[in-house]
Design a protein around this motif. Structure first.
Motif, mmCIF file in Angstrom:
data_model
loop_
_atom_site.group_PDB
_atom_site.id
_atom_site.type_symbol
_atom_site.label_atom_id
_atom_site.label_comp_id
_atom_site.label_asym_id
_atom_site.label_seq_id
_atom_site.Cartn_x
_atom_site.Cartn_y
_atom_site.Cartn_z
ATOM 1 N N GLY A 47 6.560 5.540 -24.511
ATOM 2 C CA GLY A 47 7.149 4.558 -23.476
ATOM 3 C C GLY A 47 8.626 5.185 -23.236
ATOM 4 N N ILE A 48 9.360 5.673 -24.294
ATOM 5 C CA ILE A 48 10.732 5.968 -23.940
ATOM 6 C C ILE A 48 10.756 7.355 -23.164
ATOM 7 C CG2 ILE A 48 12.579 7.274 -25.355
ATOM 8 C CD1 ILE A 48 12.207 5.086 -27.545
ATOM 9 N N ALA A 49 9.897 8.234 -23.431
ATOM 10 C CA ALA A 49 9.889 9.368 -22.470
ATOM 11 C C ALA A 49 9.482 9.099 -21.114
ATOM 12 C CB ALA A 49 8.737 10.412 -23.243
ATOM 13 N N GLY A 50 8.523 8.303 -20.985
ATOM 14 C CA GLY A 50 8.234 7.797 -19.575
ATOM 15 C C GLY A 50 9.257 7.210 -18.635
ATOM 16 N N VAL A 51 9.917 6.257 -19.402
ATOM 17 C CA VAL A 51 11.279 5.743 -18.757
ATOM 18 C C VAL A 51 12.093 6.780 -18.508
ATOM 19 C CG1 VAL A 51 13.088 4.246 -19.001
ATOM 20 C CG2 VAL A 51 10.778 3.282 -19.725
ATOM 21 N N LEU A 52 12.390 7.677 -19.296
ATOM 22 C CA LEU A 52 13.308 8.817 -19.065
ATOM 23 C C LEU A 52 12.869 9.705 -17.768
ATOM 24 C CD1 LEU A 52 14.594 9.619 -22.657
ATOM 25 C CD2 LEU A 52 15.850 8.529 -20.985
ATOM 26 N N LEU A 53 11.733 9.972 -18.048
ATOM 27 C CA LEU A 53 11.258 10.879 -16.897
ATOM 28 C C LEU A 53 11.113 10.180 -15.551
ATOM 29 C CD1 LEU A 53 10.254 13.757 -16.641
ATOM 30 C CD2 LEU A 53 7.836 12.964 -17.102
ATOM 31 N N VAL A 54 10.851 9.041 -15.485
ATOM 32 C CA VAL A 54 10.751 8.340 -14.171
ATOM 33 C C VAL A 54 12.452 8.096 -13.695
ATOM 34 C CG1 VAL A 54 10.579 6.045 -13.065
ATOM 35 C CG2 VAL A 54 8.797 6.817 -14.493
ATOM 36 N N GLY A 55 13.334 7.963 -14.758
ATOM 37 C CA GLY A 55 14.591 7.911 -14.289
ATOM 38 C C GLY A 55 15.434 9.167 -13.647
ATOM 39 N N LEU A 56 14.817 10.374 -14.459
ATOM 40 C CA LEU A 56 15.528 11.522 -13.838
ATOM 41 C C LEU A 56 14.888 11.541 -12.403
ATOM 42 C CD1 LEU A 56 16.812 14.071 -14.355
ATOM 43 C CD2 LEU A 56 14.647 15.056 -15.468
ATOM 44 N N GLY A 57 13.318 11.494 -12.343
ATOM 45 C CA GLY A 57 12.619 11.723 -10.914
ATOM 46 C C GLY A 57 13.420 10.739 -10.041
ATOM 47 N N ALA A 58 13.663 9.687 -10.381
ATOM 48 C CA ALA A 58 14.265 8.595 -9.238
ATOM 49 C C ALA A 58 15.638 9.383 -9.007
ATOM 50 C CB ALA A 58 14.386 7.205 -9.848
ATOM 51 N N TYR A 59 16.400 9.602 -10.186
ATOM 52 C CA TYR A 59 17.895 10.184 -9.849
ATOM 53 C C TYR A 59 17.775 11.398 -8.946
ATOM 54 C CZ TYR A 59 21.893 12.536 -10.856
ATOM 55 O OH TYR A 59 23.346 13.182 -10.492
ATOM 56 N N THR A 60 16.914 12.392 -8.974
ATOM 57 C CA THR A 60 16.809 13.283 -8.061
ATOM 58 C C THR A 60 16.611 13.095 -6.740
ATOM 59 O OG1 THR A 60 14.645 14.126 -8.710
ATOM 60 C CG2 THR A 60 16.493 15.042 -9.969
ATOM 61 N N LEU A 61 15.699 12.135 -6.583
ATOM 62 C CA LEU A 61 15.311 11.396 -5.112
ATOM 63 C C LEU A 61 16.447 10.873 -4.629
ATOM 64 C CD1 LEU A 61 11.572 10.514 -5.820
ATOM 65 C CD2 LEU A 61 12.555 12.443 -4.603
ATOM 66 N N ILE A 62 17.248 9.899 -5.170
ATOM 67 C CA ILE A 62 18.336 8.965 -4.729
ATOM 68 C C ILE A 62 19.447 9.982 -4.437
ATOM 69 C CG2 ILE A 62 19.909 7.061 -5.308
ATOM 70 C CD1 ILE A 62 17.495 5.940 -6.965
ATOM 71 N N VAL A 63 19.627 10.724 -5.200
ATOM 72 C CA VAL A 63 20.865 11.424 -5.091
ATOM 73 C C VAL A 63 20.849 12.751 -4.489
ATOM 74 C CG1 VAL A 63 23.242 12.522 -6.120
ATOM 75 C CG2 VAL A 63 22.019 10.672 -7.237
ATOM 76 N N ARG A 64 20.692 12.676 -2.992
ATOM 77 C CA ARG A 64 20.378 13.623 -2.207
ATOM 78 C C ARG A 64 21.337 13.572 -0.786
ATOM 79 N NH1 ARG A 64 16.054 16.299 -3.183
ATOM 80 N NH2 ARG A 64 15.776 17.138 -1.049
ATOM 81 N N PRO A 65 21.812 14.717 -0.547
ATOM 82 C CA PRO A 65 22.078 16.093 -1.081
ATOM 83 C C PRO A 65 23.076 16.136 -1.990
ATOM 84 C CG PRO A 65 23.198 16.174 1.120
ATOM 85 C CD PRO A 65 22.321 14.618 0.910
ATOM 86 N N ARG A 66 22.835 16.796 -3.055
ATOM 87 C CA ARG A 66 23.688 16.683 -4.020
ATOM 88 C C ARG A 66 25.076 17.495 -3.791
ATOM 89 N NH1 ARG A 66 26.266 15.239 -8.235
ATOM 90 N NH2 ARG A 66 25.814 15.746 -10.235
ATOM 91 N N LEU A 67 25.106 18.516 -3.037
ATOM 92 C CA LEU A 67 26.438 19.220 -2.399
ATOM 93 C C LEU A 67 26.043 19.343 -1.218
ATOM 94 C CD1 LEU A 67 28.908 20.493 -3.751
ATOM 95 C CD2 LEU A 67 27.649 22.528 -3.980
ATOM 96 N N GLU A 68 27.042 19.185 -0.331
ATOM 97 C CA GLU A 68 27.114 19.552 1.111
ATOM 98 C C GLU A 68 28.278 20.178 1.686
ATOM 99 O OE1 GLU A 68 25.097 16.854 4.626
ATOM 100 O OE2 GLU A 68 27.005 15.930 3.777
#
Length: 165
Positions: A47-68
């Motif tokens: 459960g902890i690993a799943g929450v962390l992985l969903v959080g990382l995936g969501a972060y990479t999708l929300i914070v786009r583009p990282r550098l411009e």
């Protein structure tokens, strides 16, 4: 990876597929945690690993583009984080540094930037770097491409870059 709509603006971020894969993998782990409910320790760990992985995936999708990088006179470098966007011109970027270090038998790189926010004074008391500078660190994962190509484009845009190549 160029994700911009404007051909004159360059932007870099983690590939969309990596973010989606992280979210899907996290959901699979969360489902697995429910299925192994008769093993409390395994269920909690999954459960902890799943929450962390969903959080990382969501972060990479929300914070786009990282550098411009937007061309102009002067060029503007925009960094995006969870707290929003911040833009810097070459006079507000004290240093951009490409580091290469050995980890687990292979070379990995980091792109470090010392930037000054609007209220920070440039230059330290001895003419060096400011004490108010913020350190931003990017890896290949953050930018989705080879760091050397990013450094070359930043240098071409007028930013001062130190690298140990």
């Amino acid at each position: 990876m160029d994700n911009s709509g404007d051909p004159s603006t360059r932007s870099w971020s983690t590939p969309v597929g990596a973010g989606i894969a992280g979210c899907v993998g996290g959901l699979i782990l969360l489902g697995g945690a429910i299925l192994v409910a008769n093993d409390p320790a395994g269920s909690v760990l999954m459960g902890i690993a799943g929450v962390l992985l969903v959080g990382l995936g969501a972060y990479t999708l929300i914070v786009r583009p990282r550098l411009e990088l937007s061309p102009g006179n002067p060029a503007t470098l925009t960094v995006r984080s969870l707290t929003g966007r911040r833009s810097y011109t070459p006079d507000r970027v004290e240093r951009i540094r490409l580091l290469s270090m050995r980890r687990v038998g292979r070379r990995v790189g980091q792109l470090e930037m010392d930037v000054l926010d609007d209220d920070a004074e440039p230059g330290g008391p001895d003419g060096g770097f400011s004490d108010d500078a913020r350190l931003l660190v990017f890896s290949r994962w953050d930018l989705g491409t080879d760091l050397i190509s990013v450094v070359d484009e930043l240098r071409a845009a007028g930013f001062r870059v130190d690298d140990d190549r």
